[in-house]
Every structure is written in structure tokens, then in C-alpha cells.
Design an enzyme around this catalytic site. Structure first.
Site, PDB file in Angstrom:
ATOM      1  N   HIS A  70      55.056  49.762  43.643  1.00  0.00           N
ATOM      2  CA  HIS A  70      53.738  50.353  43.898  1.00  0.00           C
ATOM      3  C   HIS A  70      52.804  49.300  44.497  1.00  0.00           C
ATOM      4  O   HIS A  70      52.197  49.513  45.543  1.00  0.00           O
ATOM      5  CB  HIS A  70      53.149  50.930  42.612  1.00  0.00           C
ATOM      6  CG  HIS A  70      51.680  51.225  42.701  1.00  0.00           C
ATOM      7  ND1 HIS A  70      51.174  52.238  43.487  1.00  0.00           N
ATOM      8  CD2 HIS A  70      50.602  50.624  42.135  1.00  0.00           C
ATOM      9  CE1 HIS A  70      49.853  52.246  43.387  1.00  0.00           C
ATOM     10  NE2 HIS A  70      49.477  51.279  42.581  1.00  0.00           N
ATOM     11  N   SER A 163      55.279  39.926  61.029  1.00  0.00           N
ATOM     12  CA  SER A 163      54.504  40.995  61.657  1.00  0.00           C
ATOM     13  C   SER A 163      53.005  40.719  61.563  1.00  0.00           C
ATOM     14  O   SER A 163      52.273  40.824  62.542  1.00  0.00           O
ATOM     15  CB  SER A 163      54.864  42.325  61.005  1.00  0.00           C
ATOM     16  OG  SER A 163      53.868  43.273  61.260  1.00  0.00           O
ATOM     17  N   GLU A 249      44.299  36.617  50.453  1.00  0.00           N
ATOM     18  CA  GLU A 249      44.863  37.935  50.744  1.00  0.00           C
ATOM     19  C   GLU A 249      43.929  39.066  50.310  1.00  0.00           C
ATOM     20  O   GLU A 249      43.756  40.046  51.033  1.00  0.00           O
ATOM     21  CB  GLU A 249      46.225  38.083  50.041  1.00  0.00           C
ATOM     22  CG  GLU A 249      46.784  39.500  49.982  1.00  0.00           C
ATOM     23  CD  GLU A 249      47.214  40.067  51.327  1.00  0.00           C
ATOM     24  OE1 GLU A 249      47.351  39.263  52.280  1.00  0.00           O
ATOM     25  OE2 GLU A 249      47.382  41.287  51.432  1.00  0.00           O
ATOM     26  N   HIS A 296      41.515  31.000  39.740  1.00  0.00           N
ATOM     27  CA  HIS A 296      40.862  31.899  38.777  1.00  0.00           C
ATOM     28  C   HIS A 296      41.828  32.985  38.308  1.00  0.00           C
ATOM     29  O   HIS A 296      41.523  33.715  37.380  1.00  0.00           O
ATOM     30  CB  HIS A 296      39.556  32.496  39.335  1.00  0.00           C
ATOM     31  CG  HIS A 296      39.706  33.398  40.506  1.00  0.00           C
ATOM     32  ND1 HIS A 296      38.779  33.461  41.499  1.00  0.00           N
ATOM     33  CD2 HIS A 296      40.653  34.278  40.865  1.00  0.00           C
ATOM     34  CE1 HIS A 296      39.143  34.330  42.412  1.00  0.00           C
ATOM     35  NE2 HIS A 296      40.291  34.857  42.043  1.00  0.00           N
ATOM     36  N   HIS A 297      42.976  33.086  38.962  1.00  0.00           N
ATOM     37  CA  HIS A 297      44.006  34.001  38.468  1.00  0.00           C
ATOM     38  C   HIS A 297      44.865  33.334  37.411  1.00  0.00           C
ATOM     39  O   HIS A 297      45.801  33.932  36.886  1.00  0.00           O
ATOM     40  CB  HIS A 297      44.898  34.460  39.626  1.00  0.00           C
ATOM     41  CG  HIS A 297      44.144  35.256  40.650  1.00  0.00           C
ATOM     42  ND1 HIS A 297      44.002  36.621  40.538  1.00  0.00           N
ATOM     43  CD2 HIS A 297      43.464  34.892  41.760  1.00  0.00           C
ATOM     44  CE1 HIS A 297      43.281  37.063  41.570  1.00  0.00           C
ATOM     45  NE2 HIS A 297      42.934  36.028  42.316  1.00  0.00           N
ATOM     46  N   ARG A 444      48.305  44.862  30.645  1.00  0.00           N
ATOM     47  CA  ARG A 444      48.773  45.584  31.817  1.00  0.00           C
ATOM     48  C   ARG A 444      50.298  45.504  31.890  1.00  0.00           C
ATOM     49  O   ARG A 444      50.914  44.735  31.184  1.00  0.00           O
ATOM     50  CB  ARG A 444      48.136  45.004  33.082  1.00  0.00           C
ATOM     51  CG  ARG A 444      48.574  43.586  33.388  1.00  0.00           C
ATOM     52  CD  ARG A 444      47.717  42.938  34.448  1.00  0.00           C
ATOM     53  NE  ARG A 444      48.111  43.369  35.777  1.00  0.00           N
ATOM     54  CZ  ARG A 444      47.914  42.643  36.886  1.00  0.00           C
ATOM     55  NH1 ARG A 444      47.338  41.445  36.796  1.00  0.00           N
ATOM     56  NH2 ARG A 444      48.278  43.084  38.058  1.00  0.00           N
TER      57      ARG A 444
HETATM   58  C1  HEM Z   1      32.695  39.094  43.691  1.00  0.00           C
HETATM   59  C2  HEM Z   1      33.892  39.044  44.115  1.00  0.00           C
HETATM   60  C3  HEM Z   1      35.109  38.862  43.232  1.00  0.00           C
HETATM   61  C4  HEM Z   1      35.316  38.044  42.182  1.00  0.00           C
HETATM   62  C5  HEM Z   1      34.326  37.065  41.588  1.00  0.00           C
HETATM   63  C6  HEM Z   1      36.663  38.278  41.703  1.00  0.00           C
HETATM   64  C7  HEM Z   1      37.246  37.637  40.631  1.00  0.00           C
HETATM   65  C8  HEM Z   1      38.509  37.893  40.158  1.00  0.00           C
HETATM   66  C9  HEM Z   1      39.145  37.207  39.094  1.00  0.00           C
HETATM   67  C10 HEM Z   1      38.520  36.063  38.310  1.00  0.00           C
HETATM   68  C11 HEM Z   1      40.375  37.733  38.915  1.00  0.00           C
HETATM   69  C12 HEM Z   1      41.440  37.288  37.921  1.00  0.00           C
HETATM   70  C13 HEM Z   1      41.403  38.116  36.709  1.00  0.00           C
HETATM   71  C14 HEM Z   1      42.560  37.855  35.804  1.00  0.00           C
HETATM   72  O1  HEM Z   1      43.716  37.998  36.218  1.00  0.00           O
HETATM   73  O2  HEM Z   1      42.292  37.523  34.654  1.00  0.00           O
HETATM   74  C15 HEM Z   1      40.522  38.761  39.871  1.00  0.00           C
HETATM   75  C16 HEM Z   1      41.655  39.545  39.998  1.00  0.00           C
HETATM   76  C17 HEM Z   1      41.907  40.328  41.115  1.00  0.00           C
HETATM   77  N1  HEM Z   1      41.017  40.602  42.109  1.00  0.00           N
HETATM   78 FE1  HEM Z   1      39.103  39.984  42.234  1.00  0.00          FE
HETATM   79  N2  HEM Z   1      37.238  39.226  42.451  1.00  0.00           N
HETATM   80  C18 HEM Z   1      36.327  39.595  43.416  1.00  0.00           C
HETATM   81  C19 HEM Z   1      36.538  40.501  44.422  1.00  0.00           C
HETATM   82  C20 HEM Z   1      37.764  41.025  44.744  1.00  0.00           C
HETATM   83  C21 HEM Z   1      38.051  41.736  45.950  1.00  0.00           C
HETATM   84  C22 HEM Z   1      37.073  41.987  47.069  1.00  0.00           C
HETATM   85  C23 HEM Z   1      39.366  42.076  45.888  1.00  0.00           C
HETATM   86  C24 HEM Z   1      40.223  42.827  46.863  1.00  0.00           C
HETATM   87  C25 HEM Z   1      39.894  43.691  47.709  1.00  0.00           C
HETATM   88  C26 HEM Z   1      39.874  41.607  44.630  1.00  0.00           C
HETATM   89  C27 HEM Z   1      41.168  41.819  44.209  1.00  0.00           C
HETATM   90  C28 HEM Z   1      41.684  41.339  43.052  1.00  0.00           C
HETATM   91  C29 HEM Z   1      43.041  41.561  42.633  1.00  0.00           C
HETATM   92  C30 HEM Z   1      44.126  42.326  43.394  1.00  0.00           C
HETATM   93  C31 HEM Z   1      43.179  40.954  41.395  1.00  0.00           C
HETATM   94  C32 HEM Z   1      44.376  40.985  40.467  1.00  0.00           C
HETATM   95  C33 HEM Z   1      45.560  40.286  40.947  1.00  0.00           C
HETATM   96  C34 HEM Z   1      46.706  40.451  39.972  1.00  0.00           C
HETATM   97  O3  HEM Z   1      46.758  39.705  39.004  1.00  0.00           O
HETATM   98  O4  HEM Z   1      47.554  41.335  40.191  1.00  0.00           O
HETATM   99  N3  HEM Z   1      38.875  40.977  43.943  1.00  0.00           N
HETATM  100  N4  HEM Z   1      39.369  38.858  40.631  1.00  0.00           N
HETATM  101 CU   LIG Z   2      41.156  36.119  43.395  1.00  0.00          CU
END
Ligand code: HEM
Ligand SMILES: [Cu+2]
Lengths: 526, 374
Positions: A70, A163, A249, A296-297, A444
Site C-alpha cells: 500500500h 524514471s 521525499e 526526526h524519524h 502502527r
Molecule cells: C510542518 C511540517 C512537518 C513537520 C514538522 C513534520 C514532522 C514529522 C515528524 C517529526 C515525523 C516523525 C514522526 C515519527 O515517526 O515519530 C513525521 C512523519 C512523517 N511525515 Fe511529517 N512533518 C511535516 C510535514 C510533512 C509533509 C508535508 C509530509 C508529506 C507530504 C509529511 C510526511 C510524513 C510521513 C510520510 C511521515 C511518516 C513516515 C513513516 O514513518 O512511515 N510530513 N513528520
Molecule cells: Cu520527515
């Protein structure tokens, strides 16, 4: 040039051998929609299993294959190619160019995608099943402990990466070299700007992803130990490399979406975009910052405290340019003359829900709090607010907005509005409760859960089925428009829309801007 | 008519759902039972409230526009499109707010990272799919044991009603004393796991080949439940954590009982058991340890079939080898350390006689002990 206008070739060869940016854009869009349906099917299986506590439909191992596929199919198959399709269609038309700079490579960028995804999907039928290690494929679960199909997964990632890299080189070359005389950088529509920056991000990080999967391949087949402590390697190294790709990404996914709403909101507010220049700078700032926040991840992997602090501060900083963008969009609406056609509804939906996702992002950036949020449904809610209500809503808005220009026919407005409202409600019923179960402690990527999470999960599943079903209506509306929609011949289509693409005849002819347009005639953005 | 009626009922039920759900379900983070946990909770609430306030402001302005600045009401658009002053303001003000958040976040983070001066060290090791605990600096010999999911397969596969702590119960919980700084040394044996108990505010990844540190000082006696939070394979959702926080006296008592148990186990391995006793014990060991991979009827799954297996019906030495040392490079782990000699003898006996294998072989604890010695 321009002395005769020839139309497309006939039959299958038109599509196989085409170098026309509009044909290639169309193929990208249809392909990504097919992947959206495939990835959506996997999601429906996930939500059906999670409808109630207990295992009902699938086995835990297969459940993990579903979550993995997915994520991979949605990110690499649906969202990314859909925006590449949009770029193909629109960038030449927006900057007054006859086509993309590298049309033959353009054909290749598209045509290696379907075999890549076929390879990925075929892993479902292999012994040991498809990849089951999550879209983030952490080692050693994805190396030593993976099913044999992982090798095909690695090759699929390589193909998609190639690609993407080709596609973005093409976009960079087009924007740098093919702008009509007078189309200075600071006159480019925001959609072009956001894609320009996104393309640089892609060229920078896709090779890093390729490196990561190649190291996996070496560990699996050639006896290296990049990611195994037993041989002197480190599993956490994998995460650093992955997220060095992975965080940029997520911006690769969202920046073109920012571009779309920056076109749509001014059009239906009948008012220029507020703060054009600051939008450009904010986009660049986000892109640059996105290279220094990856860990941060990984707050819980046991980094030294200095590292945690650095990544926490850098991540919090991203909220500033993101906030600037949101404020600019709202100011664009302020004292405009608003109307609410379907594209505007989806863009407003984007604005509200993406902002909520930005707030939860800010919460997640706080390292000590993230110890409680990390890898729970709170994170799942966060990234679906930014990726579905962000990227997918914006993409949907784009399709409704430019479809009349592409096809010369108008979609059914009532059905479009119904599609929006069902999507909006379905989306929120699905993902809002996930904040609650996440905070209450539900991890999750689990196929089953404790009883206290049952009510909200059932709600989520119902919402997901509703949201999923509403996409069928979207498909129907688009096909019905192409086949028998009411004809529009007005160049402008939308009275408030601005930009070169709206100066072209409707539907846009097969070849456009063979003679560069005069830019002075069109109003600047700033 | 009846369709309409049922639609109305369904609609009413759906719209009532959020309210009903809100009434019964936890919707927010728990402050837990530690000082650090309470600080994290405060931080979470602070930032959430700031976000909500900003959100109400932004969405309020937008909503006002949507309601009043409509073309359909004849509102004529202004054409303003930039203001450097405003742009600077909404860059600087959020920046200041962020600094306000960063200060408490930093101090809490430093506290989380202060692993010094622990009074008790516990080594936590993630295995696919169970946890192993080893008490390190208690005086005397180390005490160690595995902690497995205790929820029966029948509940998971819906043939029996689910109990109150469905999926959050283990055969042997981790026991820690209250008011004591306990340090967890966290690692893994195979893939990455993550050890999380929300109420005691610890989440740390368990990484094979590396040891992470985390600590907790629990204020209140009680039972606290958590789960693995890093995807670790098929049964990732089935390796819970249960922590019993008890008074310091109770903890000492528990520790001595554990040591006595260990001595008793050593003694027990020299006593012979009847086939019936071994079969009963063997069945229960099979269910907790083997069933997930080898199937309820020994039909196989992730692992090979036991029923009719050439190993389970063939040479006993080989069968014991597989059970004790595992099979390298496969999901079959080494159970030698996880099971007592009595349990190992029982489960081997069970596999050789259940599922139609009927070899009639009886394996005694002493056979296992002897086999381990080589
Ligand atoms: C203000 C902007 C943002 C901040 C401060 C932020 C911060 C974070 C943080 C700290 C995590 C890690 C959380 C964890 O795993 O404990 C996270 C996860 C994630 N964020 Fe954001 N984020 C922001 C915007 C975005 C945007 C714009 C996207 C994509 C369009 C995005 C997509 C993701 C994804 C896909 C994950 C999870 C990845 C995974 O573990 O599978 N975030 N974000
Ligand atoms: Cu991130």
C-alpha cells in the site's frame, strides 16, 4: 517549425513511441490513477481486517505485505507519477514552450514505470510472498529476514528511481532553457517554481535511495555487512540513509501540491496570489531545510542527545516557511470574490486539512513528546493528513481545474461537488480518530489490537470504505467528461484563471506554442 | 419503506457514533505514573493548545472570507497582493513561539537522557516475537526469563470471547520496584524491535548488536501495559509488554522466590515424569512457543509441519538439537535458553506423540540436560 501542424499517430504506436508532452502527461495521469486504485485496494484489505479486533480475513504475514505494498504503490506509483504527469502537461504550456526539452527521454521515463510496477506487484505471487517490511524497509528485517522476493523489490526501486531522475532532469532542462522570451524566473507561475525546486530535490535524493537498496542487495547476496552488527555494520546506518532520502521525499510529494493550490486559489478568489516572492523563498527554504531534518524519524534509535537537539530545532524551523505559505493562501482569499467550484473546494479542503497535518508535524518534531507518539497511529494520522488531504486533494483539484482545458469539455459540476463532500467527510471519519487511538497507545502496522481501540477503528474503516467508494465517482466523472461532457470553447474556461495555458485554444491543440508567445501581454504575478 | 427506515437508523447510528465513542474511549495521551511522563504530557498539551489557538485564528479568518467575500453576494475583489511588513511579522512571530516551545522541550529531553545513578539494571532483549528480561545488578545470581503473549489463539481467531486484556497480557510480567530509578538496557536478538510502555514513559528501539539505555522511576504501584512499536515481522502485533510495579519489599520477596524457582528447576530436571504429565505440560508449551509457526495441528505454516515430520518421528538427538539450538538462518530459534529442561523434555515428547506421530517415545528432563552437555 510551425509551417504545418501534424496530429498524433494512430493506434497503439501513438502511445508507445510518442514524444509529445501532452500524450506522455496523459499516460502518466492514467497510470497513476490505476496505481491509486491498486494501492487503494490494498488499503481496503487493511481496513477490512482492522474493522474489528481479532483476525478475520487475512494472516498477519499477509497483512504486513498489504501495508508495505500500500505504502510503496501510493508513494511511488500514485502520488509521484501523478505530479510528473501534471508537470508534463502544464510546464510547457505555462512557460510558453512547444514541448519538454528532452522528449525522447521523456518517453523512456514513462515507459519504464509500468514494467517496474509489474515487477513489484508480481512479488505477491512469489514463494514467501511480497515484501512485508513496511514502505520504510528497515534492515535487517528487509535483508537477512526478508522473503526472497526482496531482490525483485530492489530492482523495482531502481527502475522507479531511474524514471524519476530522468523525469526531473527533463523538467530542470525545460525550465532553464525553454522559457518564452520575457518569461523571467520571477514571472513563472508558482506551479512551475515548485516543480523546479522539487526536481532538484529528486536529482539529489533518488541516488541516495538507489545506494540504500544496492547496499541491501550486497548484504543479501554478496556477503557484505553494511547493516549487520555481526559483520561490523550498523542497522541504524540504514535508517540514516533511508531518511536522508525519505524526508526530502515527503517534500517532493507536497511541493508540487503547493504549486497547484497556488494556481487554483487565486483563480477562484479572482485576486492575485498574495506574496508571490515570499512563496518562492518559502518553497526554497523548505527544500533546503528538508536536507537537515531526516533524523526526526529516528528519535528513538538512541542518538546522542546533541543530535536529538539539532534535529529537533531544525525540524521545528520548517514550521516557519510552512506557516508563511498557509498565511499567504488565506490572505489570497481575504477580500477576494470567492466562488466554490469543485477545484476550489478541493483546494480549500487541502488548505484546512494540510494545516492540521502541519500542526501534528510540529507536535511530532518535539523529541521528548515524540517518544510517546512515534510509531503509533498518531503518526499514521499525521502523514495521511499531509499526503492524502495534502497531495491527493491537491491533485484532484488540479484534474478538475485543467480537465476542461485538456479535453475541451466540462465535467459535471454537481457530481464534482458531491465527490468533494463525500471525500472530505470520508477522509476525516477515517483519519481523525486515528489521532485518538494513537495517543491512547495503539502502535502502527499491527493486524490486530486491544479492545479499547475497537470503536475508533470501526469508525476509521467505515470512513475508509466511503472515501474509497467516492473515487469511483471521480473516475466516472472524468470518463463521462472525456466521452460526452458539455463542450467548452472559451479559451479562458475559468474567469479568474491566469497564465499562458489559458491563452491557448480549448481544447489545447496537440502542438502548442510552436511560436513563443509575447510575455509582456500577460500580467506578472508579483 | 423498510429500506428507507433502515437507512435512517443507520444514519442516526453513524452520527451518534463519535459521541458514544468519545464517552467510552481514551482520546488523549496519558500522563502516566512517572515525573518524566507527566512533563511529556504537559509539553504535549502545551503544544497542542498553541496549535489549536493558531488554528482557530487561521481557520476563523478563512471562514469569514468564505462567508462574506463571496462572488455570489456581489463582493468585489480587492487587488492587494503583497506586504513586506506582514510577511516579516508572520515569519518572526511564529519563530518566537517556537523558541517558547523549544525551551521546555529541551529541558525535558535532557531529563529523559539522564541515565546515570540507576538503582536497578534490567537487560531487555527483543526476540521474534517475545521479550526476554534479565535483572543485572541485583545481588547474587542474575535472574532471567522470557515473557510471551498469553492470549490464546482461540481468542485471536474469534472462536472464544476476548478477555479484558486481549493482546495485552503475558505469561510472565516484568516486575519492578516503585520509587526506584530503574535503567533498561535494551537490545535485540534478530531484527529491530522497540520497547514501549506509555504509562512509564519509556520507548526505545531494540537494535541487534547495540545496547540502548532508557530509564523510569515509577511513583505508583500498578500494572502497566505496552507493546512492541517497531515492525519486526509477522507477529509484531503479538508481543506485548506487561510491567508490574510493586513495593520495594514485595520486589525483594519476588526476587528471592525467582531464585528459589531457579534452584527448584535444576532439581526438577533430575526427576522423571510420566508420559501423561509430559504430554499435558508439552501441549501448553507447544501452544505458547511453537504453534504460531508450526500450526495448531502441527500442519506447518511459517515453519515446517510437525505432523509426520522426519525429524519429529526420527532420530531423537537430531530433534533435540533443532529444539535447543534452532536452525540457523531460518525462523526456527534456539529454544535451549528460553525453556527449562522440564519444558523442553515435555514439548519434545509432545511433538513425538501428538498429531498422529505416535512414536511412543518419552523424553525426560535428564535426557535434555545430558544432551545439552553434549
Ligand atoms: C510542518 C511540517 C512537518 C513537520 C514538522 C513534520 C514532522 C514529522 C515528524 C517529526 C515525523 C516523525 C514522526 C515519527 O515517526 O515519530 C513525521 C512523519 C512523517 N511525515 Fe511529517 N512533518 C511535516 C510535514 C510533512 C509533509 C508535508 C509530509 C508529506 C507530504 C509529511 C510526511 C510524513 C510521513 C510520510 C511521515 C511518516 C513516515 C513513516 O514513518 O512511515 N510530513 N513528520
Ligand atoms: Cu520527515
Amino acid at each position: 517549425m510551425g509551417d504545418h501542424h501534424h496530429g498524433p499517430a494512430k493506434g497503439l504506436s501513438r502511445w508507445l513511441f510518442t514524444t509529445n508532452h501532452k500524450d506522455i502527461g496523459t499516460m502518466y495521469l492514467w497510470f497513476s490513477f490505476a496505481m491509486f486504485i491498486l494501492g487503494g485496494t490494498f488499503a481496503m484489505i487493511i481496513r477490512a481486517e482492522l474493522f474489528q479486533p481479532g483476525m478475520q480475513l487475512v494472516e498477519p504475514g499477509f497483512f504486513n505485505q498489504m501495508t508495505t505494498l500500500h505504502g510503496l504503490v501510493m508513494v511511488f506509483g500514485a502520488i509521484m507519477p501523478s505530479f510528473v504527469g501534471l508537470a508534463n502537461w502544464l510546464i510547457p504550456m505555462m512557460i510558453g514552450a512547444p514541448d519538454m526539452a528532452l522528449p525522447r527521454m521523456n518517453n523512456w521515463s514513462f515507459w519504464i514505470l509500468p514494467p517496474g510496477f509489474l515487477m513489484l506487484a508480481s512479488t505477491l505471487f512469489m514463494e514467501g510472498g511480497a515484501p512485508a517490511f513496511g514502505w520504510t524497509f528497515y534492515a535487517p528485517l528487509s535483508t537477512t529476514y526478508a522473503a526472497p522476493s526482496v531482490t525483485f523489490f530492489i530492482f523495482a526501486i531502481h527502475v522507479l528511481g531511474i524514471s524519476s531522475i530522468m523525469g526531473s532532469i527533463n523538467i530542470i532542462a525545460t525550465i532553464m532553457n525553454m522559457r518564452a522570451p520575457g518569461m523571467t524566473y520571477m514571472k513563472m507561475p508558482l506551479f512551475v517554481w515548485t516543480w523546479f525546486i522539487t526536481a532538484f530535490l529528486l536529482v539529489a535524493v533518488m541516488p541516495v535511495l538507489a545506494g540504500a537498496v544496492t547496499m541491501m542487495l550486497m548484504d543479501i547476496h554478496f556477503g557484505t555487512s553494511f547493516f549487520s552488527a555481526a559483520g561490523g555494520g550498523d542497522p541504524v546506518l540504514f535508517q540514516h540513509i533511508f531518511w536522508f532520502f525519505g524526508h526530502p521525499e515527503v517534500y517532493i510529494i507536497i511541493l508540487p501540491a503547493f504549486g497547484v493550490v497556488s494556481q487554483v486559489i487565486p483563480a477562484f478568489s479572482r485576486k492575485p496570489l498574495f506574496g508571490y516572492a515570499s512563496m518562492v523563498y518559502a518553497t526554497a527554504a523548505i527544500a533546503i531545510l528538508s536536507f537537515v531534518v531526516w533524523a526526526h524519524h529516528m528519535y528513538t534509535v538512541g542518538m546522542p542527545v546533541a543530535g536529538e537537539l539539532f534535529f529537533m530545532y531544525a525540524t521545528m524551523l520548517i514550521a516557519v516557511p510552512t506557516g508563511v505559505k498557509v498565511f499567504n493562501w488565506v490572505s489570497t482569499m481575504w477580500r477576494g470574490s470567492l466562488s466554490f467550484e469543485t477545484p476550489m473546494l478541493f483546494s480549500i479542503g487541502f488548505l484546512v486539512l494540510f494545516t492540521i497535518g502541519g500542526f501534528t508535524g510540529l507536535m511530532l518534531s518535539i523529541a521528548p513528546a515524540d517518544f510517546q507518539y512515534h510509531d503509533t497511529y498518531f503518526v499514521v494520522a499525521h502523514f495521511h493528513y499531509v499526503m492524502v488531504a495534502g497531495a491527493v486533494f491537491s491533485m484532484t483539484s488540479a484534474v478538475y481545474f485543467w480537465l476542461p482545458k485538456w479535453t475541451g469539455r466540462m465535467y459535471n459540476e454537481t457530481m464534482g461537488k458531491v465527490h468533494f463532500w463525500i471525500s472530505f467527510v470520508g477522509f476525516n471519519v477515517t483519519f481523525f480518530p486515528q489521532h485518538f487511538v494513537g495517543l491512547a497507545g495503539m502502535p502502527r502496522r499491527v493486524p490486530d489490537y486491544a479492545l479499547q481501540f475497537a470503536d475508533f477503528n470501526m469508525m476509521s474503516s467505515i470512513g475508509a470504505f466511503v472515501y474509497g467508494a467516492s473515487q469511483i465517482m471521480f473516475l466516472y466523472n472524468v470518463i463521462a467528461t472525456i466521452v460526452s461532457g458539455e463542450k467548452v470553447s472559451d479559451e479562458q474556461v475559468w474567469d479568474g484563471a491566469e497564465g499562458l495555458e489559458w491563452t491557448l485554444p480549448t481544447p489545447a491543440p496537440y502542438h502548442t506554442f510552436e511560436v513563443p508567445p509575447k510575455i509582456e501581454a500577460t500580467p506578472a504575478h508579483g | 419503506m423498510s429500506i428507507k427506515k433502515s437507512l435512517v437508523t443507520a444514519g442516526a447510528a453513524l452520527s451518534a457514533l463519535p459521541i458514544v465513542a468519545l464517552a467510552q474511549n481514551q482520546v488523549n495521551m496519558s500522563p502516566g505514573v512517572t515525573k518524566v511522563g507527566a512533563e511529556i504530557y504537559d509539553l504535549h498539551m502545551l503544544i497542542m493548545i498553541i496549535c489549536i489557538v493558531i488554528g482557530v485564528g487561521v481557520f476563523g479568518v478563512m471562514l469569514y472570507s468564505i462567508v462574506y467575500h463571496r462572488k455570489s453576494k456581489g463582493f468585489v475583489a480587492s487587488q492587494f497582493h503583497e506586504s513586506t511588513k506582514v510577511e516579516i511579522a508572520w515569519t518572526v512571530v511564529p519563530f518566537l513561539i517556537l523558541i517558547g516551545m523549544a525551551v521546555p522541550a529541551t529541558s525535558t529531553l535532557l531529563e529523559v537522557y539522564d541515565n546515570d545513578d540507576a538503582e536497578l539494571d534490567i537487560l531487555v532483549t527483543g526476540h521474534q516475537w517475545k521479550w526476554r528480561y534479565e535483572y543485572l545488578n541485583a545481588e547474587g545470581e542474575n535472574v532471567s526469563f522470557f515473557s510471551n503473549l498469553a492470549t490464546p489463539q482461540e481468542e485471536i481467531y474469534n472462536s472464544e470471547a476476548k478477555g479484558e486484556h486481549y493482546l495485552l497480557e503475558v505469561d510472565e510480567p516484568l516486575v519492578i520496584p516503585v520509587d526506584t530509578k530503574v535503567r533498561f538496557l535494551i537490545t535485540a536478538n534478530d531484527v529491530i524491535h522497540s520497547w514501549w510502555v506509555p504509562e512509564i514513559a519509556v520507548k526505545r528501539d531494540a537494535i541487534p548488536g547495540f545496547i540502548n539505555e532508557a530509564w523510569s522511576k515509577v511513583d505508583q504501584e500498578g500494572i502497566y501495559r505496552g507493546q512492541c512499536t517497531e515492525l519486526c515481522g509477522s507477529y509484531h502485533g503479538f508481543m506485548p509488554i506487561v510491567v508490574h510495579a510493586v513495593s520495594q519489599d514485595e520486589f525483594q520477596g519476588w526476587m528471592s522466590a525467582k531464585r528459589a524457582d531457579k534452584d527448584a528447576q535444576i532439581a526438577a530436571s533430575s526427576v522423571d515424569l510420566s508420559l501423561d504429565a509430559l504430554m499435558t505440560e508439552g501441549e501448553s508449551v507447544y501452544k505458547t512457543q511453537c504453534l504460531a509457526c508450526h500450526g495448531g495441528q502441527g500442519e506447518g505454516g511459517v515453519g515446517k509441519a510437525i505432523s509426520g515430520s522426519s525429524i519429529a518421528m526420527g532420530d531423537l538427538g537430531l530433534h533435540l538439537d533443532v529444539g535447543i539450538k534452532g536452525v540457523a538462518g531460518t525462523a526456527m530459534q534456539a529454544f535451549g535458553e528460553q525453556l527449562t529442561d522440564v519444558e523442553m523434555a515435555a514439548v519434545i515428547t509432545y511433538q513425538r506423540n501428538a498429531f498422529g506421530n505416535n512414536t511412543g517415545d518419552v523424553v525426560q528432563p535428564s535426557d535434555v540436560a545430558q544432551h545439552k552437555q553434549g
